[in-house]
Enzyme design. Sequence first.
Site, PDB file in Angstrom:
ATOM      1  N   ARG A 196       0.360  14.287  12.161  1.00 35.39           N
ATOM      2  CA  ARG A 196       1.207  14.101  11.181  1.00 35.39           C
ATOM      3  C   ARG A 196       1.373  15.307  10.190  1.00 35.39           C
ATOM      4  O   ARG A 196       0.490  15.599   9.237  1.00 35.39           O
ATOM      5  CB  ARG A 196       0.990  12.923  10.330  1.00 35.39           C
ATOM      6  CG  ARG A 196       1.143  11.693  11.296  1.00 35.39           C
ATOM      7  CD  ARG A 196       0.982  10.387  10.286  1.00 35.39           C
ATOM      8  NE  ARG A 196      -0.325  10.085  10.168  1.00 35.39           N
ATOM      9  CZ  ARG A 196      -0.930   8.998   9.607  1.00 35.39           C
ATOM     10  NH1 ARG A 196       0.007   7.946   9.066  1.00 35.39           N
ATOM     11  NH2 ARG A 196      -2.357   8.598   9.348  1.00 35.39           N
ATOM     12  N   PRO A 197       1.999  16.503  10.640  1.00 33.72           N
ATOM     13  CA  PRO A 197       1.841  17.823  10.137  1.00 33.72           C
ATOM     14  C   PRO A 197       2.731  17.707   8.815  1.00 33.72           C
ATOM     15  O   PRO A 197       3.382  17.007   8.351  1.00 33.72           O
ATOM     16  CB  PRO A 197       2.566  18.697  11.088  1.00 33.72           C
ATOM     17  CG  PRO A 197       3.607  17.678  11.784  1.00 33.72           C
ATOM     18  CD  PRO A 197       2.803  16.224  11.837  1.00 33.72           C
TER      19      PRO A 197
ATOM     20  N   ASP B 234       4.452   0.572  12.300  1.00 37.13           N
ATOM     21  CA  ASP B 234       3.232  -0.237  11.688  1.00 37.13           C
ATOM     22  C   ASP B 234       3.194  -1.610  12.039  1.00 37.13           C
ATOM     23  O   ASP B 234       2.143  -2.408  11.753  1.00 37.13           O
ATOM     24  CB  ASP B 234       3.324  -0.178   9.976  1.00 37.13           C
ATOM     25  CG  ASP B 234       2.892   1.185   9.528  1.00 37.13           C
ATOM     26  OD1 ASP B 234       2.154   1.844  10.576  1.00 37.13           O
ATOM     27  OD2 ASP B 234       2.987   1.432   8.201  1.00 37.13           O
TER      28      ASP B 234
ATOM     29  N   CYS C  72      -5.893   7.719   9.603  1.00 39.91           N
ATOM     30  CA  CYS C  72      -5.769   7.172  10.769  1.00 39.91           C
ATOM     31  C   CYS C  72      -5.862   8.313  11.960  1.00 39.91           C
ATOM     32  O   CYS C  72      -5.112   9.259  11.772  1.00 39.91           O
ATOM     33  CB  CYS C  72      -5.029   6.128  11.289  1.00 39.91           C
ATOM     34  SG  CYS C  72      -5.369   4.541  10.161  1.00 39.91           S
TER      35      CYS C  72
ATOM     36  N   ARG D  67      -8.685  -0.610   4.277  1.00 43.84           N
ATOM     37  CA  ARG D  67      -7.843   0.459   3.966  1.00 43.84           C
ATOM     38  C   ARG D  67      -6.175  -0.260   3.603  1.00 43.84           C
ATOM     39  O   ARG D  67      -5.876   0.386   2.606  1.00 43.84           O
ATOM     40  CB  ARG D  67      -7.604   1.486   4.919  1.00 43.84           C
ATOM     41  CG  ARG D  67      -8.711   2.351   5.026  1.00 43.84           C
ATOM     42  CD  ARG D  67      -8.383   3.589   5.925  1.00 43.84           C
ATOM     43  NE  ARG D  67      -7.318   4.163   5.459  1.00 43.84           N
ATOM     44  CZ  ARG D  67      -6.294   4.761   6.505  1.00 43.84           C
ATOM     45  NH1 ARG D  67      -6.341   4.422   7.438  1.00 43.84           N
ATOM     46  NH2 ARG D  67      -5.443   5.241   5.917  1.00 43.84           N
TER      47      ARG D  67
ATOM     48  N   LYS E 100       0.947  -1.189  -0.021  1.00 41.04           N
ATOM     49  CA  LYS E 100       0.115   0.067  -0.035  1.00 41.04           C
ATOM     50  C   LYS E 100       0.656   1.202   0.049  1.00 41.04           C
ATOM     51  O   LYS E 100       0.744   2.123  -0.515  1.00 41.04           O
ATOM     52  CB  LYS E 100      -0.782  -0.025   1.175  1.00 41.04           C
ATOM     53  CG  LYS E 100      -1.611   1.311   1.550  1.00 41.04           C
ATOM     54  CD  LYS E 100      -2.484   1.217   2.601  1.00 41.04           C
ATOM     55  CE  LYS E 100      -1.950   1.699   3.760  1.00 41.04           C
ATOM     56  NZ  LYS E 100      -1.773   3.241   4.159  1.00 41.04           N
ATOM     57  N   ASN E 101       1.916   1.231   0.984  1.00 36.82           N
ATOM     58  CA  ASN E 101       2.681   2.396   0.990  1.00 36.82           C
ATOM     59  C   ASN E 101       3.745   2.692  -0.358  1.00 36.82           C
ATOM     60  O   ASN E 101       4.552   3.763  -0.165  1.00 36.82           O
ATOM     61  CB  ASN E 101       3.584   2.647   2.386  1.00 36.82           C
ATOM     62  CG  ASN E 101       2.455   2.559   3.548  1.00 36.82           C
ATOM     63  OD1 ASN E 101       1.352   3.236   3.190  1.00 36.82           O
ATOM     64  ND2 ASN E 101       2.907   2.030   4.660  1.00 36.82           N
TER      65      ASN E 101
END
Length: 426
Positions: free
Chosen positions: A123-124, A314, A118, A406, A22-23
């Site tokens: 997570r700026p 993760d 999520c 997801r 996915k990533n």
Amino acid sequence: MDKLRITGGRALHGEVMISGAKNAALPELCATLLTADPVTLTNVPRLRDVATMRHLLDNMGVKTVTHGERGGMTLHAADPINPEAPYELVKTMRASVLVLGPLLARFGRARVSLPGGCAIGSRPVDQHIKGMQAMGAEIVVEHGYMVAQLPGGKKRLRGARIATDMVTVTGTENFLMAAALAEGETLLENAAQEPEIADLAEMLIAMGAKIEGHGTSRIHIQGVERLHGCTHQVVADRIEAGTFLCAVAATGGDVVLRHGRADHLEAVIDKLVEAGAKIEAGKDTGGDFIRVRASGRLKAQSFRTTEYPGFPTDMQAQFMALNCISHGMAKVTETIFENRFMHVNEMIRLGARIQTDGKVAVVEGIEKLSGATVMATDLRASASLVIAGLVAEGDTIVDRIYHLDRGYDQMEKKLRGIGADIERIK
């Protein structure tokens, strides 16, 4: 909402195919915006986040066609493209910020909603903004959107030295894509080193980009005037592979993970071996594989999450599920996200003994968990609750599994294929 019903107590045996990452797939889908030529991706996982990204690209005017049984997809970002990512399509997925770099690099402007995803912590996007500004973009945040453009008369971003304040995976990916079409050389320092970034770089190189150092903390990119189409296979998902490794270690059994890349999971595999699991890895006629065998209770392992190549955040929740039914006590320290212990209360509903204090969770392993109804709070928490359900006595119901969809390609089907008693309930 769909739920999963799991009856625990079955050891797992057989083979399971690991899907594309996915990533890696999400930034690589965005990278197709960098060229007007068709780009074909293979091994694209069937995930909700991938469908959302495809919908976002469709909304911009990218033509997408799926083909083949192994996740084939061709994307064609020919002009005209609408360089906007609206809130309605961005709010559920953090990775949508990855369109910012390609849109600025090719079209000189972008309007991208601040992202969601999520609820695991802040997570700026400030690092993304600073990096693009260093490359000559003008960016303002207004009404929940990042509005970016090149100053008057400029046609291309310019190369720059970008040293981020912290290691950022999506930031590194955004800068890679933007720099591929920038004028001059870009140096990324403190770059993320994840295998998915190296895979994105290999795709960009196949499109004509000039990149060196990917997979290290210093990446050099020499910008080119245009990129062309290519065919690229998405790398295997190391987090899916790690999740199945933990599931087998917890339940016992003997399973071969096809397409699993052990070299991408060294920190996790080291802990599993220390716990008592037997793991082999290599290549055969079917390609890469990892074989995992386990019997009886393993030994609980302490670990600390950190950036790759350290223990991945993760995989924290999944390994904690294994610790819950292992011998002894273990300390788990989460250093990446501040809200990533939300699965703990649900584990406790299953009988787990866990105490948390800030970034640290202390797990006391017990012999058996007890089935109950639990609720998933984020993607990896979902996977940890599935693992816990596989070893719990009786039935476990996992609610809100849209989180699981997801990031895991047909997880319950794959688990059934290796002997788990699991079904999706509408």
